[in-house]
Design a protein around this motif. Structure first.
Motif, PDB file in Angstrom:
ATOM      1  N   THR A  80      -6.222  29.822  19.688  1.00 24.25           N
ATOM      2  CA  THR A  80      -7.416  29.195  20.263  1.00 24.25           C
ATOM      3  C   THR A  80      -7.372  27.666  20.232  1.00 24.25           C
ATOM      4  O   THR A  80      -8.269  27.019  20.786  1.00 24.25           O
ATOM      5  CB  THR A  80      -8.683  29.702  19.556  1.00 24.25           C
ATOM      6  OG1 THR A  80      -8.566  29.477  18.150  1.00 24.25           O
ATOM      7  CG2 THR A  80      -8.867  31.197  19.801  1.00 24.25           C
ATOM      8  N   GLU A  84      -3.628  26.003  26.941  1.00 22.53           N
ATOM      9  CA  GLU A  84      -3.806  27.312  27.577  1.00 22.53           C
ATOM     10  C   GLU A  84      -2.596  27.793  28.384  1.00 22.53           C
ATOM     11  O   GLU A  84      -2.177  28.947  28.274  1.00 22.53           O
ATOM     12  CB  GLU A  84      -5.050  27.285  28.471  1.00 22.53           C
ATOM     13  CG  GLU A  84      -5.440  28.674  28.969  1.00 22.53           C
ATOM     14  CD  GLU A  84      -6.740  28.661  29.732  1.00 22.53           C
ATOM     15  OE1 GLU A  84      -6.690  28.773  30.974  1.00 22.53           O
ATOM     16  OE2 GLU A  84      -7.808  28.538  29.087  1.00 22.53           O
ATOM     17  N   ASP A 106      -8.099  33.716  16.347  1.00 19.48           N
ATOM     18  CA  ASP A 106      -8.865  32.463  16.249  1.00 19.48           C
ATOM     19  C   ASP A 106      -8.661  31.992  14.812  1.00 19.48           C
ATOM     20  O   ASP A 106      -9.521  32.165  13.952  1.00 19.48           O
ATOM     21  CB  ASP A 106     -10.339  32.727  16.557  1.00 19.48           C
ATOM     22  CG  ASP A 106     -11.168  31.456  16.591  1.00 19.48           C
ATOM     23  OD1 ASP A 106     -10.574  30.368  16.717  1.00 19.48           O
ATOM     24  OD2 ASP A 106     -12.412  31.561  16.496  1.00 19.48           O
ATOM     25  N   MET A 111     -13.768  29.128  17.871  1.00 17.93           N
ATOM     26  CA  MET A 111     -14.312  29.637  19.129  1.00 17.93           C
ATOM     27  C   MET A 111     -15.821  29.891  19.036  1.00 17.93           C
ATOM     28  O   MET A 111     -16.377  30.109  17.956  1.00 17.93           O
ATOM     29  CB  MET A 111     -13.625  30.948  19.509  1.00 17.93           C
ATOM     30  CG  MET A 111     -12.205  30.821  20.015  1.00 17.93           C
ATOM     31  SD  MET A 111     -12.098  30.274  21.757  1.00 17.93           S
ATOM     32  CE  MET A 111     -11.721  28.536  21.533  1.00 17.93           C
ATOM     33  N   THR A 112     -16.466  29.863  20.194  1.00 18.69           N
ATOM     34  CA  THR A 112     -17.820  30.403  20.335  1.00 18.69           C
ATOM     35  C   THR A 112     -17.668  31.692  21.144  1.00 18.69           C
ATOM     36  O   THR A 112     -16.641  31.902  21.815  1.00 18.69           O
ATOM     37  CB  THR A 112     -18.756  29.438  21.084  1.00 18.69           C
ATOM     38  OG1 THR A 112     -18.334  29.371  22.460  1.00 18.69           O
ATOM     39  CG2 THR A 112     -18.738  28.055  20.453  1.00 18.69           C
ATOM     40  N   PHE A 114     -18.828  32.418  23.902  1.00 18.96           N
ATOM     41  CA  PHE A 114     -18.688  32.107  25.335  1.00 18.96           C
ATOM     42  C   PHE A 114     -17.257  31.678  25.666  1.00 18.96           C
ATOM     43  O   PHE A 114     -16.656  32.162  26.621  1.00 18.96           O
ATOM     44  CB  PHE A 114     -19.679  31.008  25.727  1.00 18.96           C
ATOM     45  CG  PHE A 114     -21.060  31.233  25.162  1.00 18.96           C
ATOM     46  CD1 PHE A 114     -21.882  32.210  25.689  1.00 18.96           C
ATOM     47  CD2 PHE A 114     -21.515  30.491  24.081  1.00 18.96           C
ATOM     48  CE1 PHE A 114     -23.146  32.449  25.155  1.00 18.96           C
ATOM     49  CE2 PHE A 114     -22.775  30.713  23.537  1.00 18.96           C
ATOM     50  CZ  PHE A 114     -23.593  31.701  24.073  1.00 18.96           C
ATOM     51  N   THR A 115     -16.709  30.761  24.852  1.00 23.52           N
ATOM     52  CA  THR A 115     -15.345  30.289  25.114  1.00 23.52           C
ATOM     53  C   THR A 115     -14.325  31.387  24.813  1.00 23.52           C
ATOM     54  O   THR A 115     -13.307  31.499  25.504  1.00 23.52           O
ATOM     55  CB  THR A 115     -15.028  29.038  24.267  1.00 23.52           C
ATOM     56  OG1 THR A 115     -15.276  29.321  22.874  1.00 23.52           O
ATOM     57  CG2 THR A 115     -15.889  27.864  24.699  1.00 23.52           C
ATOM     58  N   TYR A 117     -14.802  34.657  25.081  1.00 23.80           N
ATOM     59  CA  TYR A 117     -14.884  35.626  26.176  1.00 23.80           C
ATOM     60  C   TYR A 117     -14.008  35.158  27.343  1.00 23.80           C
ATOM     61  O   TYR A 117     -13.211  35.940  27.901  1.00 23.80           O
ATOM     62  CB  TYR A 117     -16.340  35.784  26.624  1.00 23.80           C
ATOM     63  CG  TYR A 117     -16.532  36.722  27.797  1.00 23.80           C
ATOM     64  CD1 TYR A 117     -16.806  38.073  27.597  1.00 23.80           C
ATOM     65  CD2 TYR A 117     -16.449  36.245  29.111  1.00 23.80           C
ATOM     66  CE1 TYR A 117     -16.977  38.938  28.677  1.00 23.80           C
ATOM     67  CE2 TYR A 117     -16.620  37.093  30.194  1.00 23.80           C
ATOM     68  CZ  TYR A 117     -16.881  38.444  29.968  1.00 23.80           C
ATOM     69  OH  TYR A 117     -17.039  39.292  31.043  1.00 23.80           O
ATOM     70  N   ASP A 118     -14.151  33.902  27.721  1.00 22.14           N
ATOM     71  CA  ASP A 118     -13.378  33.372  28.850  1.00 22.14           C
ATOM     72  C   ASP A 118     -11.880  33.445  28.586  1.00 22.14           C
ATOM     73  O   ASP A 118     -11.093  33.813  29.471  1.00 22.14           O
ATOM     74  CB  ASP A 118     -13.785  31.926  29.129  1.00 22.14           C
ATOM     75  CG  ASP A 118     -15.205  31.809  29.687  1.00 22.14           C
ATOM     76  OD1 ASP A 118     -15.723  32.827  30.176  1.00 22.14           O
ATOM     77  OD2 ASP A 118     -15.779  30.704  29.611  1.00 22.14           O
ATOM     78  N   LEU A 119     -11.471  33.098  27.346  1.00 21.80           N
ATOM     79  CA  LEU A 119     -10.052  33.124  27.011  1.00 21.80           C
ATOM     80  C   LEU A 119      -9.501  34.545  27.042  1.00 21.80           C
ATOM     81  O   LEU A 119      -8.423  34.793  27.607  1.00 21.80           O
ATOM     82  CB  LEU A 119      -9.833  32.505  25.624  1.00 21.80           C
ATOM     83  CG  LEU A 119      -8.390  32.543  25.098  1.00 21.80           C
ATOM     84  CD1 LEU A 119      -7.462  31.760  26.024  1.00 21.80           C
ATOM     85  CD2 LEU A 119      -8.323  31.996  23.674  1.00 21.80           C
ATOM     86  N   ASN A 146     -17.742  36.572  17.871  1.00 19.40           N
ATOM     87  CA  ASN A 146     -16.551  36.339  18.691  1.00 19.40           C
ATOM     88  C   ASN A 146     -15.772  37.629  18.926  1.00 19.40           C
ATOM     89  O   ASN A 146     -15.243  37.855  20.013  1.00 19.40           O
ATOM     90  CB  ASN A 146     -15.663  35.289  18.038  1.00 19.40           C
ATOM     91  CG  ASN A 146     -16.244  33.885  18.147  1.00 19.40           C
ATOM     92  OD1 ASN A 146     -17.058  33.613  19.029  1.00 19.40           O
ATOM     93  ND2 ASN A 146     -15.836  33.002  17.252  1.00 19.40           N
TER      94      ASN A 146
END
Length: 314
Positions: A80, A84, A106, A111-112, A114-115, A117-119, A146
């Motif tokens: 994380t 990327e 992680d 991470m949050t 939201f971030t 999930y996107d990853l 997370n």
């Protein structure tokens, strides 16, 4: 080393080098978890390797493990905080070498939901039919959230520990992740949830690490009620203040006595001990309990019983 039962997979953790992998093979395991860091800070200061060298090591180690018939899970450590494009290249390299599963750690819990999930969405897209796993640390208290976000994004495996024990602030908690997936996301996990509390207590005793009093699911106060309004509701219908029943996780409901207590809770606690008082006497007992609680005393059901008996005898 023999596998433990037909539903348990024992997996050996190994750095991405031949010596570690050989140790797993010598142990007689059929599964291995190979890892190497992919973040700039780890590659520069810990590994002292270039990106190209890391990619070569990933391919060599995963293919070596596969050549010995092992089921291989690969982790790009500190994923994380990795750049990327390079992270996704590392994952593709591991898959090309034969990796069966891809785990995204992680490592320092940055991470949050939201971030993350996107990853994980991007990783799942790259991984194709390979199982994507998540491994979350709790440095900001977000390990469970997370992990759930990772599952929502397509991960099919979650790394957890009983009571959330682990490095620094710990890892995602087994009991929290299981119950969140079951009750909030409606997954059928085929897990005997009524053994969660018992398992938690056992691990605490064996490790010597106490369970936090307010720990979700397995803490002593997870199903504890003191405030008069709450206790009244729970007595009438537990679902008023309990999103899950304590029996579902093997825990217990506890009606506490203190400065926030009300008559309904006190009446229930006394009646459970065979003592029946009218409302006037209950108020006298309650005033005494609150007086003691205000001075810092912990009031037990037995204390309430003794106060009531003293009142009756007078």
């Amino acid at each position: 080393m023999e596998e433990v039962g037909d539903k348990t997979e024992v997996i050996g953790l190994a750095r991405a080098n031949k010596n570690d992998i050989d140790k797993v093979i010598e142990a007689g395991l059929s599964s291995i978890h190979v890892f190497i860091a992919t973040s700039e800070i780890h590659m520069k200061y810990k590994l002292k390797m270039t990106r190209e060298e890391v990619l070569d090591r990933i391919y060599e180690s995963v293919s070596y493990a596969k050549s010995h018939g092992l089921i291989v899970e690969f982790s790009p450590e500190d994923a994380t905080r990795s750049e990327e494009d390079f992270l996704l290249t590392a994952i593709k390299t591991a898959i090309q070498a034969g990796a069966d599963r891809i785990n995204i750690p992680d490592t320092v819990g940055v991470m949050t939901p939201f971030t993350f999930y996107d990853l994980i969405k991007k990783v799942v897209n790259v991984a194709g039919d390979k199982i994507v796993s998540v491994h979350c640390h709790n440095d900001f208290g977000l390990a469970t959230a997370n992990s759930i976000a990772g599952v929502a994004a397509g991960a099919r495996q979650v790394h957890v520990t009983v009571n959330g024990i682990g490095e620094r602030a710990g890892n995602a908690s087994l009991e929290e992740v299981v119950m969140a997936l079951k009750k909030l996301m409606h997954y059928d996990l085929n897990i005997k949830t009524w053994l969660l509390y018992e398992t938690s207590k056992l691990v605490s005793e064996l490790s010597g690490i106490p369970i936090p009093y307010f720990k979700a699911i397995v803490g002593e106060n997870a199903f504890g009620h003191e405030a008069g309004i709450h206790v009244h509701g729970v007595i009438e219908n537990p679902a008023t203040y309990e999103p899950i029943s304590p029996e579902e996780v093997g825990n217990f409901r506890r009606l506490a006595l203190g400065k926030h207590s009300g008559i309904h809770g006190l009446k229930k606690i006394l009646e459970d001990q065979g003592i029946h008082l009218d409302d006037n006497k209950l108020r006298i007992v309650l005033m005494e309990i609150k007086k003691k609680a205000e001075s810092g005393e912990k009031i037990s059901a037995e204390d309430a019983r003794n106060i009531a008996i003293k009142l009756l005898n007078s």
